[in-house]
Design a protein around this motif. Sequence first.
Motif, PDB file in Angstrom:
ATOM      1  N   ALA A 214      -3.282  16.205  -3.747  1.00 19.19           N
ATOM      2  CA  ALA A 214      -2.797  16.911  -5.056  1.00 19.19           C
ATOM      3  C   ALA A 214      -1.742  17.689  -5.820  1.00 19.19           C
ATOM      4  O   ALA A 214      -1.427  18.211  -6.605  1.00 19.19           O
ATOM      5  CB  ALA A 214      -4.287  16.765  -5.325  1.00 19.19           C
ATOM      6  N   PHE A 215      -2.261  18.687  -4.429  1.00 19.61           N
ATOM      7  CA  PHE A 215      -1.358  20.191  -4.619  1.00 19.61           C
ATOM      8  C   PHE A 215      -0.257  21.254  -4.188  1.00 19.61           C
ATOM      9  O   PHE A 215       0.009  21.368  -4.051  1.00 19.61           O
ATOM     10  CB  PHE A 215      -2.819  20.989  -4.587  1.00 19.61           C
ATOM     11  N   HIS A 216       0.508  19.431  -3.342  1.00 13.34           N
ATOM     12  CA  HIS A 216       1.051  19.721  -2.448  1.00 13.34           C
ATOM     13  C   HIS A 216       1.031  20.946  -1.468  1.00 13.34           C
ATOM     14  O   HIS A 216       1.681  22.014  -1.151  1.00 13.34           O
ATOM     15  CB  HIS A 216       2.772  19.634  -2.808  1.00 13.34           C
ATOM     16  N   THR A 217      -0.118  20.742  -0.406  1.00 12.09           N
ATOM     17  CA  THR A 217      -0.672  22.514   0.080  1.00 12.09           C
ATOM     18  C   THR A 217      -0.855  22.200   1.086  1.00 12.09           C
ATOM     19  O   THR A 217      -2.384  21.278   1.040  1.00 12.09           O
ATOM     20  CB  THR A 217      -0.814  23.077  -1.816  1.00 12.09           C
ATOM     21  N   ARG A 218      -1.171  22.535   2.196  1.00 15.28           N
ATOM     22  CA  ARG A 218      -1.241  22.325   3.615  1.00 15.28           C
ATOM     23  C   ARG A 218      -3.420  23.226   3.113  1.00 15.28           C
ATOM     24  O   ARG A 218      -3.628  24.436   2.921  1.00 15.28           O
ATOM     25  CB  ARG A 218      -1.203  22.893   5.081  1.00 15.28           C
ATOM     26  N   VAL A 219      -4.519  21.857   2.857  1.00 13.40           N
ATOM     27  CA  VAL A 219      -6.041  22.781   2.848  1.00 13.40           C
ATOM     28  C   VAL A 219      -6.486  21.452   4.196  1.00 13.40           C
ATOM     29  O   VAL A 219      -6.324  20.445   4.717  1.00 13.40           O
ATOM     30  CB  VAL A 219      -5.868  21.934   1.739  1.00 13.40           C
ATOM     31  N   ARG A 220      -6.910  22.672   4.741  1.00 12.89           N
ATOM     32  CA  ARG A 220      -7.694  21.940   6.011  1.00 12.89           C
ATOM     33  C   ARG A 220      -9.371  21.975   5.825  1.00 12.89           C
ATOM     34  O   ARG A 220      -9.815  22.407   5.091  1.00 12.89           O
ATOM     35  CB  ARG A 220      -7.317  22.974   7.530  1.00 12.89           C
ATOM     36  N   LEU A 221      -9.844  21.546   6.672  1.00  9.26           N
ATOM     37  CA  LEU A 221     -11.473  21.395   6.822  1.00  9.26           C
ATOM     38  C   LEU A 221     -12.366  22.605   6.267  1.00  9.26           C
ATOM     39  O   LEU A 221     -13.102  22.297   6.017  1.00  9.26           O
ATOM     40  CB  LEU A 221     -11.700  19.893   7.577  1.00  9.26           C
ATOM     41  N   ASP A 222     -11.805  23.133   8.020  1.00  7.92           N
ATOM     42  CA  ASP A 222     -12.106  24.376   7.257  1.00  7.92           C
ATOM     43  C   ASP A 222     -11.924  25.223   5.906  1.00  7.92           C
ATOM     44  O   ASP A 222     -12.753  25.995   5.353  1.00  7.92           O
ATOM     45  CB  ASP A 222     -11.347  25.537   8.422  1.00  7.92           C
ATOM     46  N   ASP A 223     -11.028  25.342   5.590  1.00  5.01           N
ATOM     47  CA  ASP A 223     -11.051  25.546   4.022  1.00  5.01           C
ATOM     48  C   ASP A 223     -11.611  25.447   2.923  1.00  5.01           C
ATOM     49  O   ASP A 223     -11.607  25.648   2.295  1.00  5.01           O
ATOM     50  CB  ASP A 223      -9.833  25.259   3.647  1.00  5.01           C
ATOM     51  N   VAL A 224     -12.533  23.730   3.238  1.00  4.41           N
ATOM     52  CA  VAL A 224     -12.899  23.226   2.156  1.00  4.41           C
ATOM     53  C   VAL A 224     -15.107  24.109   2.199  1.00  4.41           C
ATOM     54  O   VAL A 224     -15.439  24.469   3.375  1.00  4.41           O
ATOM     55  CB  VAL A 224     -13.343  22.047   2.256  1.00  4.41           C
ATOM     56  N   TYR A 225     -15.618  24.099   0.979  1.00  2.74           N
ATOM     57  CA  TYR A 225     -16.845  24.812   1.238  1.00  2.74           C
ATOM     58  C   TYR A 225     -17.723  23.997   1.055  1.00  2.74           C
ATOM     59  O   TYR A 225     -16.798  22.734  -0.030  1.00  2.74           O
ATOM     60  CB  TYR A 225     -17.160  25.996   0.290  1.00  2.74           C
ATOM     61  N   ARG A 226     -18.521  23.743   2.293  1.00  2.00           N
ATOM     62  CA  ARG A 226     -19.215  23.113   1.963  1.00  2.00           C
ATOM     63  C   ARG A 226     -20.813  22.658   2.071  1.00  2.00           C
ATOM     64  O   ARG A 226     -21.224  24.400   2.302  1.00  2.00           O
ATOM     65  CB  ARG A 226     -19.080  21.796   3.330  1.00  2.00           C
ATOM     66  N   GLU A 227     -21.603  22.451   1.018  1.00  2.00           N
ATOM     67  CA  GLU A 227     -23.085  22.535   0.855  1.00  2.00           C
ATOM     68  C   GLU A 227     -23.457  20.933   0.877  1.00  2.00           C
ATOM     69  O   GLU A 227     -23.553  20.101   0.001  1.00  2.00           O
ATOM     70  CB  GLU A 227     -23.706  23.130  -0.404  1.00  2.00           C
ATOM     71  N   GLY A 228     -24.695  20.938   1.381  1.00  2.00           N
ATOM     72  CA  GLY A 228     -24.850  19.670   1.508  1.00  2.00           C
ATOM     73  C   GLY A 228     -25.793  19.343   0.228  1.00  2.00           C
ATOM     74  O   GLY A 228     -26.526  20.317  -0.150  1.00  2.00           O
ATOM     75  N   MET A 229     -27.253  17.892   0.493  1.00  2.00           N
ATOM     76  CA  MET A 229     -27.447  17.962  -0.647  1.00  2.00           C
ATOM     77  C   MET A 229     -29.128  17.519   0.557  1.00  2.00           C
ATOM     78  O   MET A 229     -30.336  17.207  -0.958  1.00  2.00           O
ATOM     79  CB  MET A 229     -27.436  16.717  -1.689  1.00  2.00           C
ATOM     80  N   THR A 230     -29.923  18.084   0.903  1.00  2.00           N
ATOM     81  CA  THR A 230     -30.812  18.020   1.391  1.00  2.00           C
ATOM     82  C   THR A 230     -32.336  18.929   0.691  1.00  2.00           C
ATOM     83  O   THR A 230     -33.186  17.696   0.803  1.00  2.00           O
ATOM     84  CB  THR A 230     -31.466  18.303   2.918  1.00  2.00           C
ATOM     85  N   GLU A 231     -31.605  19.621  -0.145  1.00  2.58           N
ATOM     86  CA  GLU A 231     -32.418  20.492  -1.060  1.00  2.58           C
ATOM     87  C   GLU A 231     -32.269  20.519  -1.972  1.00  2.58           C
ATOM     88  O   GLU A 231     -33.239  20.163  -2.689  1.00  2.58           O
ATOM     89  CB  GLU A 231     -32.404  22.273  -0.164  1.00  2.58           C
ATOM     90  N   VAL A 232     -31.804  19.396  -2.021  1.00  3.25           N
ATOM     91  CA  VAL A 232     -32.144  18.887  -4.161  1.00  3.25           C
ATOM     92  C   VAL A 232     -33.613  17.546  -4.195  1.00  3.25           C
ATOM     93  O   VAL A 232     -33.998  17.195  -3.446  1.00  3.25           O
ATOM     94  CB  VAL A 232     -30.867  17.601  -4.531  1.00  3.25           C
ATOM     95  N   THR A 233     -34.202  18.410  -5.108  1.00  2.00           N
ATOM     96  CA  THR A 233     -35.550  18.072  -4.975  1.00  2.00           C
ATOM     97  C   THR A 233     -35.645  17.294  -6.216  1.00  2.00           C
ATOM     98  O   THR A 233     -34.980  16.966  -7.735  1.00  2.00           O
ATOM     99  CB  THR A 233     -36.952  18.931  -5.383  1.00  2.00           C
ATOM    100  N   ALA A 234     -37.229  15.948  -6.369  1.00  2.00           N
ATOM    101  CA  ALA A 234     -37.929  15.822  -7.947  1.00  2.00           C
ATOM    102  C   ALA A 234     -37.438  16.400  -9.142  1.00  2.00           C
ATOM    103  O   ALA A 234     -36.795  16.088 -10.345  1.00  2.00           O
ATOM    104  CB  ALA A 234     -38.845  15.584  -7.757  1.00  2.00           C
TER     105      ALA A 234
END
Length: 432
Positions: A214-234
């Motif tokens: 999309a941005f014509h720029t090299r983006v690697r996996l390490d550049d991506v902030y990641r947070e899972g969803m296991t703590e999401v509650t009712a």
Amino acid sequence: MRTRPLKVALLGCGVVGSEVARIMTTHADDLAARIGAPVELAGVAVRRPSRVREGIDPALITTDATALVKRGDIDVVVEVIGGIEPARTLITTAFEHGASVVSANKALLAQDGAALHAAAEANDKDLYYEAAVAGAIPLIRPLRESLAGDKVNRVLGIVNGTTNFILDKMDSTGAGYQEALDEATALGYAEADPTADVEGFDAAAKAAILAGIAFHTRVRLDDVYREGMTEVTAADFASAKEMSCTIKLLAICERAGDGASVTARVHPAMIPLTHPLASVRGAYNAVFVESDASGQLMFYGPGAGGAPTASAVLGDLVAVCRNRLSGATGPGESAYAALTVSPMGDVTTRYHISLDVADKPGVLAQVATVFAEHGVSIDTVRQQGRQDGGGEASLVVVTHRASDAALVGTVEALRKLDTVRGVASIMRVEGE
């Protein structure tokens, strides 16, 4: 029509690979008509050759994938084995021995996409990977071809069907996370080990690929902030409903306001029920693209599964085979913009913070002071006493837009207050 067939080597014959082989066989005449030459399955590399594979000539089965891609008469290698190795070596070997490559390997492309593109270019071959992101949904080709004359500013999407099924189930039935995960596993939506999905690794790899294109720029996996969803509650969903929102695990790739940098992130977020992504149910995927000229576009459909993913693979196979016949190659890597990839701390958004606090006068003033000291402006506050008593109350704060770094500092300071018993949840608010 040329009579000599184009030869295809298939690496992997699992859920996706077997569907690729089936479609190649059952739709052989249509594929030949669309390409301008017949396509022939010339070999299938597998790990367990003794398994029965209906519709595939046993003579085509081999365990020596390296020998298969080195044959020299292979026109296209289809890689659907996944993982980093031996896929990386097999793909580069295929280029060196004259074959173009169609891959569905999101993890490898997110980690080593630049090197793979360089290898393809060095050998004047194609590397196509529509199936690496969002299954059957046409997304890679529209971004790098249909929108090549436009400026994409934001890509916001649900790119993992397992997590969307779980969150949708929690939202629609009130189920807890584990209950919804168990149902997803029983229905075959979740793997026995769902870590890659629920912790956001799968979505992060897809976000890296999408941001790069999309941005014509090299983006690697390490550049991506990641947070899972296991703590999401009712309780999070209950809070979301009070704000006329729902919760989705989102991949968000966007340009900074000055246009000089980009960010890529994956995390759960509240989004308004009026946003198109809020209505994406079950195991479906959807990606929302915002650009200067085209405005807002949404791509929706099944994001995983054997047949949908195989459909994307076959679409790439047709394109690559056409290129082989014409002696051309399709678009390669476009990284000319070379924009800076900013850290998560620079991202600005709204936040929903739920606090457990002492139920006594002055607490709200103390909390508000901490927010002010860190430059985070409060939009709304809601406080209510606990039904179980015990001198505690629940305090929900929704902020105006603030940087992630400022929010982190705010939360650290809140945890040090004697009147704050705990930070129950922090949820970003997107899509407004």
